[in-house]
Motif scaffolding. Structure first.
Motif: not given
Length: 204
Positions: A109-115, A83-90, A7-16
């Motif tokens: 696995l990302t530290n974020n809420g249900f929304l 939120r989307r405006l602040g996200m640029v895929p790597f 199993l390989a787990i990736f953070d989202m923000d500032d990784v992907l």
């Protein structure tokens, strides 16, 4: 020899993707007419986001509370767009994830809420499909990184022992929490460093 990684787990923000909170804040300021410092104080510094990340409120309660602290009745669509405006895929990181998927189960696995979890398709188009619907927000587990328990619970979702899992995150303390739980960890510092780390476990 280390256990084979299943199993390989990736953070989202500032990784992907790059998370540009300043750009998000600028949009929230435009919508509400409040200063960026006021927004930071009333929403982020207040602990409100941390509580949401730890699962203390459902998506609608969170959105309502966010609007109250923002001083503006923000709609779901407006929240998503900011939120989307602040996200640029790597692209390079996503390409590595796709390669890893050929050899192991992959998850986010990302530290974020249900929304965030509910709106991931609008926030990060294609991500859920890339990981076969395995995008996990911390709120689901009632805690957040770097609590070692969150990594153990995620591994348990797949019937994988912690020592059979790999985790990467840009925050050293989150990686330290994963290592404490028994996972192999890598502090993300760019796609090339991640490629080398994955190569050590024959994942790319």
């Amino acid at each position: 020899m280390p256990s084979p990684i299943r199993l390989a787990i990736f953070d989202m923000d500032d990784v992907l993707c790059h998370y540009d909170r300043d750009r998000r804040l600028a949009e929230l300021s435009r919508l509400s007419g409040r200063s960026i410092n006021e927004i930071l104080t009333d929403i982020w510094a207040s602990g409100f986001e941390d509580r949401a990340d730890a699962g203390a409120m459902d998506a609608e309660t969170y959105l309502s509370g966010f609007g109250e602290r923002l001083g503006y009745a923000i709609t779901r669509d407006e929240w998503v767009e900011a939120r989307r405006l602040g996200m640029v895929p790597f692209p390079d990181s996503l390409a590595l994830l796709a390669r890893v998927k050929e050899k192991a189960t992959v998850a986010v696995l990302t530290n974020n809420g249900f929304l965030t979890g509910e709106e991931i398709d609008r926030l990060f188009p294609g991500l859920r499909h890339l990981v076969d619907d395995r995008v996990f927000v911390s709120a689901r587990f009632g805690t957040k990184k770097p609590d070692p328990e969150i990594y153990r619970r995620l591994c348990a979702e797949f019937g994988v022992a912690p020592e059979e899992a790999f985790f990467t995150d840009d925050k050293p303390w989150n990686v330290a929490g994963a290592v404490k739980a028994g996972l192999e960890g890598h502090v993300f510092d760019g796609a090339e460093g991640l490629r080398r780390a994955l190569n050590r476990f024959a994942l790319v």
